[in-house]
Design a protein around this motif. Structure first.
Motif, PDB file in Angstrom:
ATOM      1  N   LYS A  73       2.230  -0.171 -15.487  1.00  0.00           N
ATOM      2  CA  LYS A  73       1.148  -0.364 -14.515  1.00  0.00           C
ATOM      3  C   LYS A  73      -0.036  -1.113 -15.135  1.00  0.00           C
ATOM      4  CE  LYS A  73       2.734   2.498 -11.160  1.00  0.00           C
ATOM      5  NZ  LYS A  73       4.010   1.914 -10.913  1.00  0.00           N
ATOM      6  N   ARG A  95       1.013   4.120  -2.911  1.00  0.00           N
ATOM      7  CA  ARG A  95       0.542   5.466  -2.579  1.00  0.00           C
ATOM      8  C   ARG A  95       1.660   6.489  -2.439  1.00  0.00           C
ATOM      9  NH1 ARG A  95      -4.790   5.505  -0.239  1.00  0.00           N
ATOM     10  NH2 ARG A  95      -5.991   4.549  -1.902  1.00  0.00           N
ATOM     11  N   ARG A 123      -8.000   8.517  -1.314  1.00  0.00           N
ATOM     12  CA  ARG A 123      -6.706   8.920  -1.888  1.00  0.00           C
ATOM     13  C   ARG A 123      -5.957   9.864  -0.964  1.00  0.00           C
ATOM     14  NH1 ARG A 123      -3.921   6.150  -4.871  1.00  0.00           N
ATOM     15  NH2 ARG A 123      -2.818   7.919  -5.699  1.00  0.00           N
ATOM     16  N   VAL A 155       0.838  -1.200   0.000  1.00  0.00           N
ATOM     17  CA  VAL A 155       0.000   0.000   0.000  1.00  0.00           C
ATOM     18  C   VAL A 155       0.873   1.251   0.000  1.00  0.00           C
ATOM     19  CG1 VAL A 155      -1.665   1.342   1.366  1.00  0.00           C
ATOM     20  CG2 VAL A 155      -2.006  -1.115   1.035  1.00  0.00           C
ATOM     21  N   GLY A 205       0.351  -4.840 -11.304  1.00  0.00           N
ATOM     22  CA  GLY A 205      -0.315  -4.159 -10.202  1.00  0.00           C
ATOM     23  C   GLY A 205       0.122  -4.753  -8.878  1.00  0.00           C
ATOM     24  N   LEU A 215      -6.219  -0.444  -1.608  1.00  0.00           N
ATOM     25  CA  LEU A 215      -5.884   0.694  -2.469  1.00  0.00           C
ATOM     26  C   LEU A 215      -7.117   1.219  -3.197  1.00  0.00           C
ATOM     27  CD1 LEU A 215      -2.486  -0.578  -3.856  1.00  0.00           C
ATOM     28  CD2 LEU A 215      -2.839   1.502  -2.495  1.00  0.00           C
ATOM     29  N   ARG A 216      -8.028   0.327  -3.524  1.00  0.00           N
ATOM     30  CA  ARG A 216      -9.258   0.741  -4.201  1.00  0.00           C
ATOM     31  C   ARG A 216     -10.216   1.436  -3.238  1.00  0.00           C
ATOM     32  NH1 ARG A 216     -12.628  -4.079  -5.367  1.00  0.00           N
ATOM     33  NH2 ARG A 216     -13.374  -3.553  -3.315  1.00  0.00           N
ATOM     34  N   ASP A 217     -10.300   0.935  -1.996  1.00  0.00           N
ATOM     35  CA  ASP A 217     -11.315   1.404  -1.055  1.00  0.00           C
ATOM     36  C   ASP A 217     -10.865   2.528  -0.131  1.00  0.00           C
ATOM     37  OD1 ASP A 217     -12.961  -0.443  -2.186  1.00  0.00           O
ATOM     38  OD2 ASP A 217     -12.820  -1.894  -0.554  1.00  0.00           O
ATOM     39  N   ALA A 223      -4.703  -4.664  -3.095  1.00  0.00           N
ATOM     40  CA  ALA A 223      -5.473  -4.070  -4.193  1.00  0.00           C
ATOM     41  C   ALA A 223      -6.831  -3.571  -3.703  1.00  0.00           C
ATOM     42  CB  ALA A 223      -5.652  -5.091  -5.321  1.00  0.00           C
ATOM     43  N   VAL A 224      -7.481  -4.344  -2.846  1.00  0.00           N
ATOM     44  CA  VAL A 224      -8.770  -3.917  -2.290  1.00  0.00           C
ATOM     45  C   VAL A 224      -8.586  -2.684  -1.418  1.00  0.00           C
ATOM     46  CG1 VAL A 224     -10.610  -4.580  -0.673  1.00  0.00           C
ATOM     47  CG2 VAL A 224      -9.847  -6.184  -2.425  1.00  0.00           C
TER      48      VAL A 224
END
Length: 179
Positions: free
Chosen positions: A107, A56, A172, A52, A111, A167-169, A164-165
């Motif tokens: 990218k 980020r 930002r 993560v 991922g 980072l999606r949820d 991945a989850v």
């Protein structure tokens, strides 16, 4: 005699690294309490945090989080400068090198999941090599490579999917940590 005072003011980056490192350390300590069927086969939950941070905030902060985790967790678990510490450090350094290479890959095709699997293979590869060179003076240690490779695929996949989850949820922009 004049006494000089050095005042260090933490930056937002310092606070962020400390928070993520604390989360990774907590996951490492919690993972140490999980009974495992084979020594050396661990899920590497703290690597989710590193993934993560890599996505980020970049490689530099991910490296800080990973290395702080290795040192602090080894101190908390009473393993500092024991063989387990050096195996963990070798694995973390190899993973960081793999992560440094993956950040330059497209990218579109690479991922969190593929990055996690590559880092897991680097981690276990470094540990097997160090174990062979230092702890087990026999090539028989490499008979464990398929088992550890399967674990790297499994745990790399799971950790990558969780990252991945997250980072999606996760939002930002992080809310600044209250002082």
């Amino acid at each position: 005699m004049t006494r000089s005072i050095i005042e260090l003011t933490p930056t937002a980056e310092d606070d962020r690294v400390a928070r993520y490192a604390a989360a990774a350390i907590a996951l490492t300590v919690a993972e140490a309490a999980i009974p495992l069927p084979l020594p050396g086969v661990k899920p590497g939950l703290a690597n989710i945090v590193t993934l993560v941070v890599l996505a980020r905030w970049g490689w530099r902060e991910a490296a800080w989080v990973s290395l702080l985790r290795v040192f602090a967790a080894s101190l908390l678990l009473g393993q500092f400068l024991a063989p387990g510490f050096f195996l963990s450090l070798a694995g973390a350094l190899a993973s960081l090198l793999a992560l440094a290479g993956t950040v330059r890959l497209p990218k579109k095709w690479f991922g969190p999941v593929s990055t996690s699997i590559l880092a897991a293979f680097a981690h276990i590869g470094a540990q097997l090599i160090l174990a062979r060179l230092w702890l087990v003076p026999h090539d028989g240690v490499f008979y464990l490579a398929p088992l550890f490779g399967a674990a790297a695929v499994l745990f790399g996949l799971v950790n990558g999917l969780v990252a991945a989850v997250l980072l999606r949820d996760l939002p930002r922009q992080e809310v600044p940590y209250p002082k």
